[in-house]
Design an enzyme around this catalytic site. Structure first.
Site, PDB file in Angstrom:
ATOM      1  N   LEU A 504       1.018  -1.380  -0.156  1.00 57.90           N
ATOM      2  CA  LEU A 504       0.249   0.222  -0.086  1.00 57.90           C
ATOM      3  C   LEU A 504       0.441   1.094   0.131  1.00 57.90           C
ATOM      4  CD1 LEU A 504      -2.815  -0.797   2.543  1.00 57.90           C
ATOM      5  CD2 LEU A 504      -2.707  -0.577  -0.312  1.00 57.90           C
ATOM      6  N   GLY A 505       1.918   1.028   0.633  1.00 62.30           N
ATOM      7  CA  GLY A 505       3.197   2.359   0.964  1.00 62.30           C
ATOM      8  C   GLY A 505       3.523   1.905   1.766  1.00 62.30           C
ATOM      9  N   GLY A 510       8.756   2.038   7.521  1.00 67.58           N
ATOM     10  CA  GLY A 510       8.544   0.447   6.643  1.00 67.58           C
ATOM     11  C   GLY A 510       7.602   0.284   5.957  1.00 67.58           C
ATOM     12  N   SER A 511       7.176  -0.316   5.010  1.00 67.67           N
ATOM     13  CA  SER A 511       6.384  -0.619   5.000  1.00 67.67           C
ATOM     14  C   SER A 511       5.180  -0.702   4.860  1.00 67.67           C
ATOM     15  CB  SER A 511       7.016  -1.601   2.950  1.00 67.67           C
ATOM     16  OG  SER A 511       8.094  -1.287   2.556  1.00 67.67           O
ATOM     17  N   VAL A 512       4.419  -0.371   4.132  1.00 67.21           N
ATOM     18  CA  VAL A 512       2.417  -1.293   4.437  1.00 67.21           C
ATOM     19  C   VAL A 512       1.835  -2.422   3.260  1.00 67.21           C
ATOM     20  CG1 VAL A 512      -0.085  -0.154   5.850  1.00 67.21           C
ATOM     21  CG2 VAL A 512       2.782   1.207   5.653  1.00 67.21           C
ATOM     22  N   LYS A 526       1.940  -3.304   9.024  1.00 68.32           N
ATOM     23  CA  LYS A 526       3.008  -2.436   8.485  1.00 68.32           C
ATOM     24  C   LYS A 526       4.066  -2.688   8.932  1.00 68.32           C
ATOM     25  CE  LYS A 526       3.260   2.202   9.272  1.00 68.32           C
ATOM     26  NZ  LYS A 526       3.753   2.412   8.026  1.00 68.32           N
ATOM     27  N   ASP A 621       5.901  13.023  12.780  1.00 66.08           N
ATOM     28  CA  ASP A 621       6.081  12.313  11.294  1.00 66.08           C
ATOM     29  C   ASP A 621       4.936  13.057  10.810  1.00 66.08           C
ATOM     30  OD1 ASP A 621       7.423  12.502   9.270  1.00 66.08           O
ATOM     31  OD2 ASP A 621       7.218   9.832   9.279  1.00 66.08           O
TER      32      ASP A 621
END
Length: 826
Positions: A504-505, A510-512, A526, A621
């Site tokens: 997803l992104g 990290g990555s999802v 995640k 963030d």
């Protein structure tokens, strides 16, 4: 003819079952499987039996007259007539209109015994009971519908519905209050209650056993309850508190009647506002108090201890076991725990071999209530004093002296560091604390047993390796219960995400990946990078994040921690992240109204993290990629609390990730301590992008080489904010809202963090409750000269108070936690 005659009773039963409509009158009582349904088919009334609600001695179910939602698959009751007097057989009971006009529940098997009645005096015995679409069963005059004698919604059990009263009748002294079920299978009244203070103050109290208050709303201040500041962002709710000579009560309603919401007091002693989400077919927690489960008084019963980092929260302390295991299985811990081995003094043993009782040290616990002082000059003297009194179950010794407990130990909590904490010395039978000789024997036995176990494991390891593949493909994912986090296996998450195939992104953490649970619930997984914490610390931090719940925060469903693998499982947001909708939605641009609600909702979520949690959580963030949108474009802040998970590596990861640097406050570069005002700066940068529909750094062709915030500041001072609006909106925006948003954005990106507003002030400004002055242009933007010496957020209340207001606000802006007292109608 005979067969037809034989079927007549069955046909008549079906006719009665379907013909009742929404009304009960004297000629159409409700019995057996019969039900009535409100006109709009929103609520149903009938005989109800709870899940697992069986009488184990006779295997006969218990039935109650109840109202529940008609169109929610998970049968959810909102009211019950006879929670403490169940019916064994609904075919021998009837809900009907009595001869005096009251609505009554009769048990035919007990000579028409009245189990329940509305118990009111009516001017007429010609009455009917009608089930309304708001969930209320109304007893009213049969010929005059405006004459309502009684409403179930004003006599709540464990649920408070929109439109119902919760308060105090000052004339009769009758209190409308919420009382939970005893456990998940028994609706009889439990030990907890929520009610308006019977002493006459305008605050609501949650009490244990009608004696101990463990939460208060604070008094009503003509706007909100003082200890419930989140009421200022009620979102889909309208609130009203009525206080006059005859009654005081609180009432709420939904701004959108299509939203299904209910307010309950749960079996765990917390009050909760829940909203039904059709897409996920589940109830979502909107708000709860107390915020943590262990703040509920005596939740775990006598000799039970609460632990926020354990599941379940309640466990028996050393030397004790569950008193009624079946109750604990149903989340009813009130029975507490019982001592496994009697104390030596309780056995009256005079044997020379009988060992005296010993003490077990429990460090970092919340000490139980009802301590008694004892005279002792030292910890040893305190121990002797307790040992010489058979009724003494525990003691502690600290700088304030010696304290002993002679009754049950109640309201304990493990791993506690707040006020009232310390070291407790628990009295146990000597056999519960083995001596040194026995300890050596135990150690030797454990070593021998361990060696044997290793040999056994080695002999069958090949078998387990062979079965691993099949085992990993079989999911054993438990269901959530009352908001509890799930500890997932890594193999399960591999399976539900199709081996992490649908990305997803990604971002700094990290990555999802998208996944789907066995019950078809969509999730976002995640996979964290750079987490080097130990297992125990990671679980503790995740548990803390999991307790933070708000309508504008993404809900954490569970986690995985296996070796170096660290993953978090969140609810899935169908509209994706804000950057996808804002920067890539060229054909279907977000409307201004939607953008403004996203800005406001994001500020509410950040304000909850900064000011409403027990410990301030700084997101660190904030950017469009971390603002997710649900089906209705309601914004939810994601990735909050992850900075703490990453520890010292966080700042390195954050500042090296592409796209994040444009949102960093100057504090990150200067190296000073980061406060919540760093989030405010990032929010301001993101707000500029919401207004323009493009990245701040992507306006070069339109505005030359000017950085967009610089261009926006100049246009704001010129009074030409329309030129800042996303061209795809064709100028369609509320002028006041646009100006307000531009001012807020400029205030947020001030170089000096003390000059930036708090997130609470941002919410009030965007809601229109607080006016805001023209902001100075930040020095770092290097336009329009120097900033003025006196920085003032808010407009003066009146012209003759100008200097006073400026001085007050100047003082406020020098504090990073300044709050506004200059509320006015703009």
């Amino acid at each position: 003819m005979a067969p037809v005659f034989f079927l007549l009773p069955l046909l008549l039963g079906q006719i009665l079952l379907c013909a009742a409509g929404d009304t009960i009158n004297s000629s159409t009582p409700l019995s057996g499987a019969q039900k009535i349904v409100s006109k709009g088919n929103k609520f149903t009334l009938g005989f109800y039996t709870p899940p697992q609600g069986t009488n184990t001695s006779s295997n006969q179910g218990n039935y109650y007259i109840a109202i529940w939602y008609s169109n929610i698959p998970l049968q959810t009751t909102v009211w019950m007539a006879n929670p403490d007097l169940p019916v064994a057989d609904p075919t021998t009971a009837a809900l009907t209109i009595g001869s005096d006009g009251n609505l009554v529940l009769l048990d035919q098997s007990k000579n028409r015994q009245v189990l329940w009645s509305t118990n009111i005096s009516t001017s007429s015995n010609s009455t009917i009971a009608v089930l309304q679409d708001g969930g209320s069963l109304d007893l009213r005059d049969a010929t005059n519908s405006s004459m309502v004698y009684w409403r179930s919604i004003d006599h709540p059990t464990n649920t408070w519905l929109p439109g119902g009263k919760l308060g105090l009748n000052k004339t009769t002294g009758v209190s409308q209050r919420l009382v939970p079920w005893t456990n998940t299978a028994n609706p009889s009244p439990g030990l907890f209650s929520l009610e308006l203070d019977p002493r006459g103050t305008t605050q609501y109290l949650i009490q244990w056993n009608d004696s101990i208050t463990y939460w208060s709303s604070g008094p009503w201040n003509n706007n909100i309850f003082s200890l419930v500041p989140e009421m200022t962002s009620g979102y889909n709710y309208d609130f009203q508190f009525i206080n006059n000579a005859t009654e005081s009560y609180f009432i709420y309603s939904m701004k959108d009647n299509s939203i299904i919401s209910r307010f309950i007091i749960d079996v765990d002693g917390q009050i909760k506002q829940l909203t039904w989400v059709p897409a996920s077919q589940s109830w979502i927690l909107f708000w709860s108090q107390p915020r943590t489960q262990c703040e509920v008084y005596a939740l775990c019963g006598a000799y039970g201890s609460c632990n926020l980092n354990a599941l379940p929260f309640c466990n028996c302390i050393r030397g004790f076991s569950q008193k009624v295991q079946s109750d604990w299985d149903l989340q009813d811990y009130s029975s507490g725990c019982k001592r496994r081995v009697p104390l030596q003094c309780q056995t009256n043993s005079s044997s020379s071999q009988a060992q005296p009782d010993k003490f077990y040290t429990m460090a970092n616990v919340r000490l139980p209530d009802n301590a008694q002082t004892a005279v002792a000059a030292s910890s040893q003297d305190c121990q002797v004093a307790c040992l010489n009194n058979c009724s003494c179950n525990a003691y502690t010794y600290n700088s304030s002296g010696c304290f002993a407990w002679h009754g049950d130990l109640i309201n304990l909590q493990d791993q506690y560091s707040g006020n009232g904490g310390g070291t407790l010395f628990l009295r146990l039978a000597a056999s519960e604390l083995p001596g040194s000789k026995r300890s050596k024997a135990v150690i030797i036995g454990a070593v021998v047993g361990g060696v044997a176990a290793v040999l056994i494991v080695l002999s069958i390891v090949a078998y387990f390796l062979f079965q691993k593949y099949r085992r990993e493909r079989t999911l054993r994912i438990p269901k959530t219960a009352g908001g509890t986090l799930i500890a997932f296996r890594y193999s399960d998450l591999q399976h539900v995400t199709n081996n992490f195939s649908e990305r997803l992104g990604g971002g700094a953490f990290g990555s999802v990946f998208k996944g789907k649970l066995p019950d078809s619930t969509a999730i976002a997984v995640k996979r964290l990078d750079g987490v080097h914490q130990g297992e125990k610390q990671f679980r503790a931090e995740v548990s803390t994040i999991g307790t933070v719940q708000h309508v504008n925060l993404v809900r954490l469903l569970g986690f995985c921690s296996e070796g170096s693998r660290r993953l978090l499982v969140y609810e899935f947001m169908p509209k994706g992240s804000l950057d996808l909708q804002l920067f890539l939605g060229e054909t279907t641009a977000l409307s201004w109204a939607t953008r403004y609600q996203i800005a406001l909702g994001t500020a509410r979520g950040l304000n909850y993290l900064h000011e409403k949690c027990r410990d301030c959580i700084i997101h660190c963030d904030v950017k469009p990629e971390n603002i997710l949108l649900d089906e209705s474009f309601v914004p939810k802040v994601a990735d909050f609390g992850l900075a703490k998970l990453l520890g010292r590596d966080f700042s390195r990861v954050l500042t090296t990730m592409r796209g994040t640097r444009g949102y960093l406050a100057p504090e990150w570069i200067s190296g000073v301590a980061i406060t919540a005002k760093a989030d405010v700066f990032s929010y301001g940068m993101m707000l500029f992008e919401l207004i323009s529909g493009r990245r701040n750094s992507d306006h070069g062709e339109q505005h030359g080489s000017t950085f967009f915030p610089t261009f926006a500041a100049s246009k704001l001072h010129e009074g030409d904010v329309r030129t800042l609006l996303d061209p795809k909106l064709n100028g369609d925006a509320n002028a006041d809202e646009l100006t307000r948003a531009c001012k807020v954005a400029c205030w947020c990106i001030q170089d000096d963090e003390s000059a930036r507003p708090t997130t609470g002030q941002i919410v009030q400004i965007l809601e229109g409750f607080l006016d805001v002055n023209m902001p100075p242009v930040p020095r770092s933007l290097r336009v329009l000269g120097e900033s003025p010496d006196v920085i003032n957020f808010f407009s003066d209340i009146s012209s003759n108070q100008t200097s006073q207001t400026q001085n007050s606000t100047t003082s406020q802006t020098r504090s990073t936690t300044s709050g506004s007292s200059h509320l006015q109608s703009p």
